[in-house]
Design an enzyme around this catalytic site. Structure first.
Site, short mmCIF file in Angstrom:
data_model
loop_
_atom_site.label_atom_id
_atom_site.label_comp_id
_atom_site.label_asym_id
_atom_site.label_seq_id
_atom_site.Cartn_x
_atom_site.Cartn_y
_atom_site.Cartn_z
N LYS A 173 44.32 40.33 22.23
CA LYS A 173 43.97 38.90 22.31
C LYS A 173 45.10 37.98 21.83
CE LYS A 173 38.97 39.71 21.83
NZ LYS A 173 37.74 39.33 21.09
N TYR A 219 33.86 36.63 30.15
CA TYR A 219 32.90 36.66 29.05
C TYR A 219 31.55 36.03 29.43
CZ TYR A 219 35.84 38.51 25.25
OH TYR A 219 36.59 39.32 24.42
N ASN A 274 39.79 38.13 16.65
CA ASN A 274 39.69 39.50 16.14
C ASN A 274 40.56 40.51 16.92
OD1 ASN A 274 38.13 39.65 18.40
ND2 ASN A 274 36.26 40.27 17.38
N HIS A 302 39.79 43.28 22.46
CA HIS A 302 38.53 43.47 23.18
C HIS A 302 38.49 44.91 23.67
CE1 HIS A 302 35.29 43.16 26.15
NE2 HIS A 302 36.09 43.90 26.93
N GLU A 318 34.93 45.69 34.23
CA GLU A 318 36.03 44.97 33.57
C GLU A 318 37.40 45.45 34.07
OE1 GLU A 318 33.55 43.94 29.48
OE2 GLU A 318 35.32 45.22 29.35
P1 DAT Z 1 32.95 42.85 20.59
O1 DAT Z 1 34.24 42.12 20.93
O2 DAT Z 1 33.08 43.64 19.32
O3 DAT Z 1 32.42 43.67 21.74
P2 DAT Z 1 30.86 40.91 21.23
O4 DAT Z 1 30.87 41.47 22.62
O5 DAT Z 1 29.54 40.81 20.53
O6 DAT Z 1 31.85 41.72 20.27
O7 DAT Z 1 31.48 39.44 21.25
C1 DAT Z 1 32.60 39.13 22.05
C2 DAT Z 1 33.57 38.32 21.25
O8 DAT Z 1 32.98 37.05 20.94
C3 DAT Z 1 33.95 38.90 19.87
O9 DAT Z 1 34.99 39.83 19.96
C4 DAT Z 1 34.35 37.67 19.12
C5 DAT Z 1 33.39 36.60 19.66
N1 DAT Z 1 32.22 36.47 18.79
C6 DAT Z 1 31.14 37.29 18.73
N2 DAT Z 1 30.25 36.88 17.84
C7 DAT Z 1 30.77 35.74 17.30
C8 DAT Z 1 30.34 34.82 16.30
N3 DAT Z 1 29.16 34.98 15.68
N4 DAT Z 1 31.15 33.78 16.00
C9 DAT Z 1 32.34 33.60 16.63
N5 DAT Z 1 32.80 34.43 17.59
C10 DAT Z 1 32.04 35.48 17.91
MG MG Z 2 31.69 43.10 23.59
#
Ligand code: DAT
Ligand code: MG
Length: 140
Positions: A11, A51, A114, A117, A128
């Site tokens: 990212k 997303y 973070n 992905h 994807e």
């Molecule tokens: P992951 O990337 O671990 O699969 P996810 O699919 O639940 O997690 O969410 C996609 C991305 O969205 C994640 O990497 C960071 C962002 N995200 C998720 N939950 C969030 C939150 N509560 N606040 C801010 N960003 C968030």
């Molecule tokens: Mg995810």
């Protein structure tokens, strides 16, 4: 255990801090092979479509803006049990909860920024990968 492929994205927070090589070393050390890789700058529309599953979540706008803010490195990782293995190497979504030695523990800035992905299941991995790569670009 089956050989799988999964879609990974390094990212903007990580490309900006020049961490691509360090993150790729984590994948390779875990036995994941990088079979396709390219650096791209996503438009907000492209990031938003990627997303889309999160479009009703409160963080969606922020997530799309972040993913389109600077270049990302999209890649396909291959290996035994690659989808789960990659999620293991990545660590928990919130870096505060990530295990020691994981990418997110070592490099992530926050829940939003973070660093990586990774696809979460065989069906999403397939979709994807197809979103970013043609069959010709996958060199196993
Ligand atoms: P992951 O990337 O671990 O699969 P996810 O699919 O639940 O997690 O969410 C996609 C991305 O969205 C994640 O990497 C960071 C962002 N995200 C998720 N939950 C969030 C939150 N509560 N606040 C801010 N960003 C968030
Ligand atoms: Mg995810």
């Amino acid at each position: 255990m089956a050989i799988e492929r999964t879609l990974s994205i390094i990212k903007p927070d990580a490309t900006r801090r020049n961490l691509t090589g360090k993150i790729n070393a984590k994948f390779e050390d875990a036995g994941l092979r990088i079979v396709a890789q390219k650096r791209v700058k996503l438009s907000a529309e492209q990031a938003g479509k990627f997303y889309e599953v999160h479009k009703d979540r409160p963080f969606y706008g922020e997530l799309v803006e972040f993913m389109a803010s600077e270049p990302v490195v999209v890649q396909v990782l291959e290996g035994e049990n690659a989808i789960a293995k990659n999620r293991e190497v990545m660590g928990a979504t919130n870096p505060a909860n990530a295990d020691a030695g994981t990418i997110r523990k070592e490099f992530a800035i926050s829940m939003g920024e973070n660093s990586v992905h990774g696809s979460d299941a065989p069906e999403t991995a397939k979709e994807e990968i197809a979103y970013f790569f043609s069959g010709l670009e996958l060199v196993g």
